[in-house]
Motif scaffolding. Sequence first.
Motif, PDB file in Angstrom:
ATOM      1  N   VAL A 160     -40.954  87.238   7.975  1.00 52.36           N
ATOM      2  CA  VAL A 160     -40.799  85.787   8.136  1.00 52.36           C
ATOM      3  C   VAL A 160     -41.814  85.045   7.279  1.00 52.36           C
ATOM      4  O   VAL A 160     -41.498  84.050   6.609  1.00 52.36           O
ATOM      5  CB  VAL A 160     -40.947  85.397   9.621  1.00 52.36           C
ATOM      6  N   GLN A 161     -43.051  85.533   7.277  1.00 53.30           N
ATOM      7  CA  GLN A 161     -44.097  84.875   6.505  1.00 53.30           C
ATOM      8  C   GLN A 161     -43.803  84.928   5.015  1.00 53.30           C
ATOM      9  O   GLN A 161     -44.109  83.984   4.275  1.00 53.30           O
ATOM     10  CB  GLN A 161     -45.447  85.538   6.797  1.00 53.30           C
ATOM     11  N   ALA A 162     -43.190  86.006   4.546  1.00 55.86           N
ATOM     12  CA  ALA A 162     -42.854  86.117   3.125  1.00 55.86           C
ATOM     13  C   ALA A 162     -41.848  85.050   2.726  1.00 55.86           C
ATOM     14  O   ALA A 162     -41.969  84.431   1.648  1.00 55.86           O
ATOM     15  CB  ALA A 162     -42.305  87.506   2.822  1.00 55.86           C
ATOM     16  N   VAL A 163     -40.848  84.807   3.572  1.00 55.67           N
ATOM     17  CA  VAL A 163     -39.855  83.773   3.279  1.00 55.67           C
ATOM     18  C   VAL A 163     -40.509  82.390   3.294  1.00 55.67           C
ATOM     19  O   VAL A 163     -40.274  81.556   2.401  1.00 55.67           O
ATOM     20  CB  VAL A 163     -38.697  83.847   4.288  1.00 55.67           C
ATOM     21  N   VAL A 164     -41.339  82.128   4.301  1.00 54.92           N
ATOM     22  CA  VAL A 164     -42.006  80.822   4.414  1.00 54.92           C
ATOM     23  C   VAL A 164     -42.891  80.570   3.203  1.00 54.92           C
ATOM     24  O   VAL A 164     -42.860  79.481   2.597  1.00 54.92           O
ATOM     25  CB  VAL A 164     -42.821  80.759   5.723  1.00 54.92           C
ATOM     26  N   ASN A 165     -43.685  81.546   2.819  1.00 53.83           N
ATOM     27  CA  ASN A 165     -44.589  81.377   1.674  1.00 53.83           C
ATOM     28  C   ASN A 165     -43.804  81.151   0.377  1.00 53.83           C
ATOM     29  O   ASN A 165     -44.207  80.350  -0.480  1.00 53.83           O
ATOM     30  CB  ASN A 165     -45.495  82.594   1.530  1.00 53.83           C
ATOM     31  N   ALA A 166     -42.685  81.882   0.231  1.00 49.59           N
ATOM     32  CA  ALA A 166     -41.886  81.716  -0.984  1.00 49.59           C
ATOM     33  C   ALA A 166     -41.287  80.316  -1.054  1.00 49.59           C
ATOM     34  O   ALA A 166     -41.251  79.695  -2.130  1.00 49.59           O
ATOM     35  CB  ALA A 166     -40.787  82.770  -1.019  1.00 49.59           C
ATOM     36  N   LEU A 167     -40.838  79.787   0.075  1.00 47.19           N
ATOM     37  CA  LEU A 167     -40.251  78.446   0.087  1.00 47.19           C
ATOM     38  C   LEU A 167     -41.303  77.381  -0.214  1.00 47.19           C
ATOM     39  O   LEU A 167     -41.036  76.421  -0.943  1.00 47.19           O
ATOM     40  CB  LEU A 167     -39.581  78.182   1.434  1.00 47.19           C
ATOM     41  N   TRP A 168     -42.499  77.536   0.352  1.00 43.91           N
ATOM     42  CA  TRP A 168     -43.577  76.596   0.025  1.00 43.91           C
ATOM     43  C   TRP A 168     -43.899  76.672  -1.463  1.00 43.91           C
ATOM     44  O   TRP A 168     -44.097  75.645  -2.129  1.00 43.91           O
ATOM     45  CB  TRP A 168     -44.828  76.890   0.833  1.00 43.91           C
ATOM     46  N   ALA A 169     -43.968  77.891  -1.985  1.00 38.94           N
ATOM     47  CA  ALA A 169     -44.275  78.061  -3.409  1.00 38.94           C
ATOM     48  C   ALA A 169     -43.179  77.482  -4.287  1.00 38.94           C
ATOM     49  O   ALA A 169     -43.443  77.061  -5.424  1.00 38.94           O
ATOM     50  CB  ALA A 169     -44.479  79.541  -3.729  1.00 38.94           C
ATOM     51  N   GLY A 170     -41.951  77.449  -3.773  1.00 37.56           N
ATOM     52  CA  GLY A 170     -40.840  76.898  -4.534  1.00 37.56           C
ATOM     53  C   GLY A 170     -40.740  75.387  -4.473  1.00 37.56           C
ATOM     54  O   GLY A 170     -39.787  74.815  -5.024  1.00 37.56           O
ATOM     55  N   GLY A 171     -41.691  74.745  -3.812  1.00 39.29           N
ATOM     56  CA  GLY A 171     -41.707  73.286  -3.784  1.00 39.29           C
ATOM     57  C   GLY A 171     -41.047  72.665  -2.580  1.00 39.29           C
ATOM     58  O   GLY A 171     -40.589  71.510  -2.652  1.00 39.29           O
ATOM     59  N   ALA A 172     -40.975  73.371  -1.451  1.00 36.38           N
ATOM     60  CA  ALA A 172     -40.366  72.809  -0.249  1.00 36.38           C
ATOM     61  C   ALA A 172     -41.142  71.575   0.213  1.00 36.38           C
ATOM     62  O   ALA A 172     -42.373  71.581   0.267  1.00 36.38           O
ATOM     63  CB  ALA A 172     -40.329  73.851   0.862  1.00 36.38           C
ATOM     64  N   GLU A 173     -40.415  70.508   0.541  1.00 36.49           N
ATOM     65  CA  GLU A 173     -41.034  69.278   1.017  1.00 36.49           C
ATOM     66  C   GLU A 173     -41.246  69.294   2.524  1.00 36.49           C
ATOM     67  O   GLU A 173     -42.168  68.647   3.027  1.00 36.49           O
ATOM     68  CB  GLU A 173     -40.159  68.080   0.629  1.00 36.49           C
ATOM     69  N   ALA A 174     -40.398  69.982   3.232  1.00 32.72           N
ATOM     70  CA  ALA A 174     -40.495  70.098   4.686  1.00 32.72           C
ATOM     71  C   ALA A 174     -39.774  71.376   5.103  1.00 32.72           C
ATOM     72  O   ALA A 174     -38.884  71.863   4.395  1.00 32.72           O
ATOM     73  CB  ALA A 174     -39.891  68.885   5.385  1.00 32.72           C
ATOM     74  N   MET A 175     -40.159  71.911   6.251  1.00 31.10           N
ATOM     75  CA  MET A 175     -39.599  73.185   6.676  1.00 31.10           C
ATOM     76  C   MET A 175     -39.572  73.269   8.194  1.00 31.10           C
ATOM     77  O   MET A 175     -40.415  72.672   8.882  1.00 31.10           O
ATOM     78  CB  MET A 175     -40.429  74.340   6.099  1.00 31.10           C
ATOM     79  N   VAL A 180     -37.926  74.125  14.723  1.00 32.54           N
ATOM     80  CA  VAL A 180     -39.261  73.628  15.056  1.00 32.54           C
ATOM     81  C   VAL A 180     -39.982  73.344  13.745  1.00 32.54           C
ATOM     82  O   VAL A 180     -40.066  74.208  12.874  1.00 32.54           O
ATOM     83  CB  VAL A 180     -40.050  74.644  15.899  1.00 32.54           C
ATOM     84  N   ARG A 181     -40.516  72.142  13.611  1.00 31.87           N
ATOM     85  CA  ARG A 181     -41.171  71.731  12.375  1.00 31.87           C
ATOM     86  C   ARG A 181     -42.402  72.586  12.116  1.00 31.87           C
ATOM     87  O   ARG A 181     -43.208  72.866  13.022  1.00 31.87           O
ATOM     88  CB  ARG A 181     -41.581  70.254  12.474  1.00 31.87           C
ATOM     89  N   VAL A 182     -42.556  73.010  10.885  1.00 35.34           N
ATOM     90  CA  VAL A 182     -43.693  73.824  10.458  1.00 35.34           C
ATOM     91  C   VAL A 182     -44.716  72.908   9.815  1.00 35.34           C
ATOM     92  O   VAL A 182     -44.404  72.178   8.867  1.00 35.34           O
ATOM     93  CB  VAL A 182     -43.255  74.930   9.481  1.00 35.34           C
TER      94      VAL A 182
END
Length: 267
Positions: A160-175, A180-182
């Motif tokens: 799960v953490q790998a997916v979250v980190n990849a999305l943040w690195a890809g420029g995610a504005e919100a997640m 549940v808001r991260v």
Amino acid sequence: MEYTSGAASWQKVLRRAGAGLLPRRPRQRRPGWSIGVPLIAAAAGLLFTTSATTADGTALREDRRPQLNQFIEDRREQVAGSERRAAELRGEVEQRTDALADSDGPIKAQRDRAAGSLQAAGFTALAGPGVTVELNDAPQSDQVHPDASNDDLVVHQGDVQAVVNALWAGGAEAMSIMNVRVLATSAVRCVGNTLLLHGRVYSPPFKIVAIGDPAALQQALAGSEGVRLFKDAVDDYQLGYKEEAVARVTVPAFEDSTALRSATVPR
């Protein structure tokens, strides 16, 4: 007087031995045995007493899963009640703050300053294009992989953490994870095959939603080493992985307590 030869004397001795006339050696008693018997008896009595006390009139092998399920359900209701009460108190604080802001200049200034940071802090809902990712355990079947262990067939915290980190690195504005808001203070933890997020426990499948440029987000997922390893496990053990670019997704506002236990001022 009669004299006998040495050979005749030994024959008499052997005949007397055959008749059982030679004295027997006394049987040697083992001192440890006399000490061990009372100790074993005392240990057995202690085990019986402990079992009787623990059982308290019930069977030790009695299935207590229904009691455990009821206990968990009761705790969930208590937590839900506490969360509702906390939401009511937060609402009262906001109402009183707004009332004071009408007549108190400093309070109004602080309220306006905080309002300008709500979106960046994650306290407002957002919508826009993005990507959804779903991770799931392997099906419960011995035919999936006969040599697989239980750890091979479930989604782990690192996945799960790998997916979250990849999305943040890809420029995610919100997640959000499981709707549940991260936030920056969110911690993703796994307990067994369940996910623990902000004090709540969630079961798979785990759904992650991110707002941002879908192409950039999917490119970041494709370039993540942790995501690639999970995809390899998907092929080997039939774990679940679904990735989809969506024209419009919604990420809710963070609604839990915002109290910080500790903080430091950055330089």
